[in-house]
Design an enzyme around this catalytic site. Structure first.
Site, PDB file in Angstrom:
ATOM      1  N   GLU A   1      18.078  -8.918  -5.792  1.00 29.00           N
ATOM      2  CA  GLU A   1      18.123  -9.397  -7.175  1.00 29.00           C
ATOM      3  C   GLU A   1      17.526  -8.310  -8.078  1.00 29.00           C
ATOM      4  O   GLU A   1      16.353  -8.334  -8.387  1.00 29.00           O
ATOM      5  CB  GLU A   1      17.333 -10.696  -7.275  1.00 29.00           C
ATOM      6  CG  GLU A   1      17.922 -11.708  -8.243  1.00 29.00           C
ATOM      7  CD  GLU A   1      17.900 -11.248  -9.679  1.00 29.00           C
ATOM      8  OE1 GLU A   1      18.989 -10.973 -10.220  1.00 29.00           O
ATOM      9  OE2 GLU A   1      16.826 -11.138 -10.266  1.00 29.00           O
TER      10      GLU A   1
ATOM     11  N   THR B   1       7.982   4.519 -13.477  1.00 27.06           N
ATOM     12  CA  THR B   1       7.722   4.671 -14.921  1.00 27.06           C
ATOM     13  C   THR B   1       9.036   4.851 -15.690  1.00 27.06           C
ATOM     14  O   THR B   1      10.079   5.184 -15.105  1.00 27.06           O
ATOM     15  CB  THR B   1       6.820   5.902 -15.198  1.00 27.06           C
ATOM     16  OG1 THR B   1       7.566   7.076 -14.854  1.00 27.06           O
ATOM     17  CG2 THR B   1       5.532   5.857 -14.392  1.00 27.06           C
TER      18      THR B   1
ATOM     19  N   GLY C   1       0.826  -1.205   0.000  1.00 27.99           N
ATOM     20  CA  GLY C   1       0.000   0.000   0.000  1.00 27.99           C
ATOM     21  C   GLY C   1       0.859   1.252   0.000  1.00 27.99           C
ATOM     22  O   GLY C   1       1.012   1.906   1.033  1.00 27.99           O
TER      23      GLY C   1
HETATM   24  C1  LIG Z   1       0.566  -3.261 -12.966  1.00 26.55           C
HETATM   25  C2  LIG Z   1       0.760  -2.299 -11.845  1.00 26.55           C
HETATM   26  C3  LIG Z   1       0.814  -2.760 -10.554  1.00 26.55           C
HETATM   27  C4  LIG Z   1       0.989  -1.871  -9.492  1.00 26.55           C
HETATM   28  N1  LIG Z   1       0.989  -2.363  -8.219  1.00 26.55           N
HETATM   29  C5  LIG Z   1       1.129  -1.512  -7.177  1.00 26.55           C
HETATM   30  C6  LIG Z   1       1.073  -2.002  -5.834  1.00 26.55           C
HETATM   31  O1  LIG Z   1       0.901  -3.191  -5.595  1.00 26.55           O
HETATM   32  N2  LIG Z   1       1.171  -1.115  -4.831  1.00 26.55           N
HETATM   33  C7  LIG Z   1       1.367   0.210  -5.038  1.00 26.55           C
HETATM   34  O2  LIG Z   1       1.503   0.949  -4.080  1.00 26.55           O
HETATM   35  N3  LIG Z   1       1.402   0.722  -6.308  1.00 26.55           N
HETATM   36  C8  LIG Z   1       1.289  -0.118  -7.365  1.00 26.55           C
HETATM   37  N4  LIG Z   1       1.302   0.375  -8.661  1.00 26.55           N
HETATM   38  C9  LIG Z   1       1.367   1.825  -8.865  1.00 26.55           C
HETATM   39  C10 LIG Z   1       2.670   2.320  -9.470  1.00 26.55           C
HETATM   40  O3  LIG Z   1       3.693   2.301  -8.512  1.00 26.55           O
HETATM   41  C11 LIG Z   1       2.390   3.720 -10.016  1.00 26.55           C
HETATM   42  O4  LIG Z   1       1.453   3.592 -11.051  1.00 26.55           O
HETATM   43  C12 LIG Z   1       3.634   4.391 -10.544  1.00 26.55           C
HETATM   44  O5  LIG Z   1       4.546   4.684  -9.509  1.00 26.55           O
HETATM   45  C13 LIG Z   1       3.293   5.694 -11.293  1.00 26.55           C
HETATM   46  O6  LIG Z   1       2.506   6.523 -10.513  1.00 26.55           O
HETATM   47  P1  LIG Z   1       1.125   7.120 -11.059  1.00 26.55           P
HETATM   48  O7  LIG Z   1       0.342   6.017 -11.675  1.00 26.55           O
HETATM   49  O8  LIG Z   1       0.504   7.884  -9.965  1.00 26.55           O
HETATM   50  O9  LIG Z   1       1.532   8.091 -12.235  1.00 26.55           O
HETATM   51  P2  LIG Z   1       2.071   9.590 -12.061  1.00 26.55           P
HETATM   52  O10 LIG Z   1       3.165   9.627 -11.082  1.00 26.55           O
HETATM   53  O11 LIG Z   1       0.898  10.483 -11.841  1.00 26.55           O
HETATM   54  O12 LIG Z   1       2.674   9.850 -13.498  1.00 26.55           O
HETATM   55  C14 LIG Z   1       1.859  10.206 -14.634  1.00 26.55           C
HETATM   56  C15 LIG Z   1       2.804  10.436 -15.807  1.00 26.55           C
HETATM   57  O13 LIG Z   1       3.684  11.549 -15.507  1.00 26.55           O
HETATM   58  C16 LIG Z   1       5.053  11.138 -15.607  1.00 26.55           C
HETATM   59  N5  LIG Z   1       5.857  11.791 -14.574  1.00 26.55           N
HETATM   60  C17 LIG Z   1       5.543  11.903 -13.261  1.00 26.55           C
HETATM   61  N6  LIG Z   1       6.538  12.531 -12.601  1.00 26.55           N
HETATM   62  C18 LIG Z   1       7.497  12.829 -13.525  1.00 26.55           C
HETATM   63  C19 LIG Z   1       8.773  13.459 -13.460  1.00 26.55           C
HETATM   64  N7  LIG Z   1       9.260  13.923 -12.298  1.00 26.55           N
HETATM   65  N8  LIG Z   1       9.482  13.576 -14.599  1.00 26.55           N
HETATM   66  C20 LIG Z   1       8.993  13.091 -15.788  1.00 26.55           C
HETATM   67  N9  LIG Z   1       7.788  12.485 -15.909  1.00 26.55           N
HETATM   68  C21 LIG Z   1       7.057  12.353 -14.789  1.00 26.55           C
HETATM   69  C22 LIG Z   1       5.032   9.644 -15.397  1.00 26.55           C
HETATM   70  O14 LIG Z   1       6.164   9.013 -15.959  1.00 26.55           O
HETATM   71  C23 LIG Z   1       3.730   9.241 -16.074  1.00 26.55           C
HETATM   72  O15 LIG Z   1       3.928   9.114 -17.460  1.00 26.55           O
HETATM   73  C24 LIG Z   1       1.130  -0.484  -9.742  1.00 26.55           C
HETATM   74  C25 LIG Z   1       1.072  -0.017 -11.058  1.00 26.55           C
HETATM   75  C26 LIG Z   1       0.888  -0.900 -12.097  1.00 26.55           C
HETATM   76  C27 LIG Z   1       0.825  -0.362 -13.494  1.00 26.55           C
END
Ligand SMILES: Cc1cc2nc3c(=O)[nH]c(=O)nc-3n(C[C@H](O)[C@H](O)[C@H](O)COP(=O)(O)OP(=O)(O)OC[C@H]3O[C@@H](n4cnc5c(N)ncnc54)[C@H](O)[C@@H]3O)c2cc1C
Length: 392
Positions: free
Chosen positions: A246, A374, A129
């Site tokens: 790893e 990402t 979480g």
């Molecule tokens: C299959 C899957 C499983 C997941 N499982 C979990 C889980 O179990 N637990 C959990 O806590 N989370 C989980 N996540 C969440 C994941 O960690 C987040 O989706 C990820 O960190 C991106 O955050 P966001 O979706 O809020 O996108 P945002 O951070 O809002 O980003 C939106 C866009 O803006 C870009 N961006 C943001 N900041 C910057 C920057 N500083 N510079 C350049 N570009 C930027 C990003 O690259 C992206 O393209 C999961 C996600 C996926 C897809």
């Protein structure tokens, strides 16, 4: 860098391979696709296999033996991982690789004794979480609150994209314990039992029609203070510990190579059947084959840094970014090569040799460049820490 096993590692590899043959491959069903993107479907076979890994300490190879690990060196772990992934065998239980090492590094003896053994035995499933609707890449801005009340924290807020929350018994999470402190310094790391009042799990169905992740809501959820890992307000540093030793991403590299090999075989079968794949698509397959070699070599770079006692940083980011983007390029090439016949949900005819259908794979790999940081964030790391470029 040495590309061949030392005599000791070669012996170790033979031992692992024979274990995998006896305990995993020998129990495969006829015509089973060992590389299916849905993973193995036979749950009882998977459970027996994971129990065997646990018995050997191979579910947590880096942990000390007293906690159920195997005290393995970096290279022994790498060989183990290579062989398990070559066989398409499961390597871990849900989230074990994330929460286990965190408790190992930062937990008290009581927390280790309470949580590690049931985790290894597969009696307790965990979920992570961290992400919230407004906090993903900028995780330290998270808003879920944990307020002290006697011997408990009272947790209120929402998590999102929580993989496996619908199957989890416990969640490891970060929550804000000091809203007035600078954002990285007001966060604590908590272990929370999911089976209690105030926690609601709501499914999120992904674009491939799969139920992988969820939203999790917390309403006045009581969490004993003894379930905090590390100091109060220092949870950010617990959460960002290098959790998984790893980090070479060899799993992805091996999966990519096997996928491209299947595609090449399919292309030859199409030639033989008088329905040849066009020359330009064959060249596309060749490009992907070269790229899978690059992916594997990047994994070797990471592992060789670790074997020398270093901590791969931008190298791990390169590996993650390259591997996840490659998985998407391979899925696209597979779509090109199979054309309309790749659009079925379940493959038919010659396309069956490819395992997961092109259309399903194309959908399933979309999140690869989002999950676990990402591609843009990985590029930021490579730019600043690797190339020394100023922050934008
Ligand atoms: C299959 C899957 C499983 C997941 N499982 C979990 C889980 O179990 N637990 C959990 O806590 N989370 C989980 N996540 C969440 C994941 O960690 C987040 O989706 C990820 O960190 C991106 O955050 P966001 O979706 O809020 O996108 P945002 O951070 O809002 O980003 C939106 C866009 O803006 C870009 N961006 C943001 N900041 C910057 C920057 N500083 N510079 C350049 N570009 C930027 C990003 O690259 C992206 O393209 C999961 C996600 C996926 C897809």
């Amino acid at each position: 860098m040495r590309f061949q096993d030392t005599p000791e590692l070669a012996k170790w590899r033979t031992q692992v391979r024979s274990f995998v043959d006896t305990n995993w491959r020998a129990h495969a069903k006829p015509n089973e696709d060992e590389d299916s993107m849905e993973g193995p479907t036979d749950e009882s076979r998977t459970k027996v296999w994971l129990d065997k890994l646990a018995e050997n300490g191979w579910l947590a190879p880096a942990w000390p033996k007293q906690y159920g690990g195997a005290d393995m060196s970096v290279l022994e772990q790498f060989v183990l991982n290579q062989e398990l992934h070559e066989a398409g065998a499961p390597t871990s239980r849900q989230m074990l690789n994330l929460v286990g090492p965190t408790i190992m590094l930062h937990g008290t003896d009581e927390q280790k004794a309470e949580h590690l053994p049931p985790m290894l035995r597969g009696e307790v499933a965990w979920c992570q979480g961290f992400s919230e609707p407004g906090s993903g890449s900028d995780l330290a801005s998270l808003q879920t609150r944990a307020t002290r009340d006697g011997d408990d924290y009272v947790v209120n807020g929402q998590k999102i994209w929580t993989s496996g929350a619908h199957r989890a018994d416990w969640i490891f999470m970060m929550a804000r314990t000091d809203p007035d402190a600078p954002k990285h310094r007001g966060i604590s790391y908590l272990l929370v039992n999911m089976k209690q009042p105030g926690i609601t799990v709501r499914p999120l169905i992904n674009m491939a029609n799969g139920h992988v992740f969820n939203e999790v809501f917390f309403e006045d959820v009581r969490v004993p203070i003894r379930n905090r890992i590390g100091e109060e307000n220092r949870g950010w540093y617990v959460g960002t510990t290098t959790l998984d030793f790893e980090r070479s991403n060899i799993a992805r590299a091996i999966a990519a190579r096997k996928n491209v090999e299947k595609l090449a075989k399919y292309s030859r079968a199409r030639d033989a059947a008088g329905e040849p794949v066009t020359r330009s698509y064959k060249l596309e397959i060749a490009d992907r084959a070269v790229e899978t070699s690059v992916c594997e070599l990047l994994s070797f770079v990471v592992i060789s840094i670790q074997a020398r006692g270093g901590v791969p940083n931008m190298e791990a980011s390169m590996c993650k970014m390259y591997g996840s983007e490659l998985s998407q390029r391979i899925a696209l090439t597979k779509m090109h090569v199979t054309g309309m016949k790749g659009q079925y949900r379940r493959s038919d005819g010659l396309e069956q040799t490819l395992g997961t259908s092109s259309a399903m794979e194309y959908l399933q790999v979309v999140p690869a460049t989002i999950a676990a940081g990402t591609s843009e964030i990985q590029r930021n790391i490579i730019a600043t820490r690797g190339l020394g470029l100023p922050r934008g």
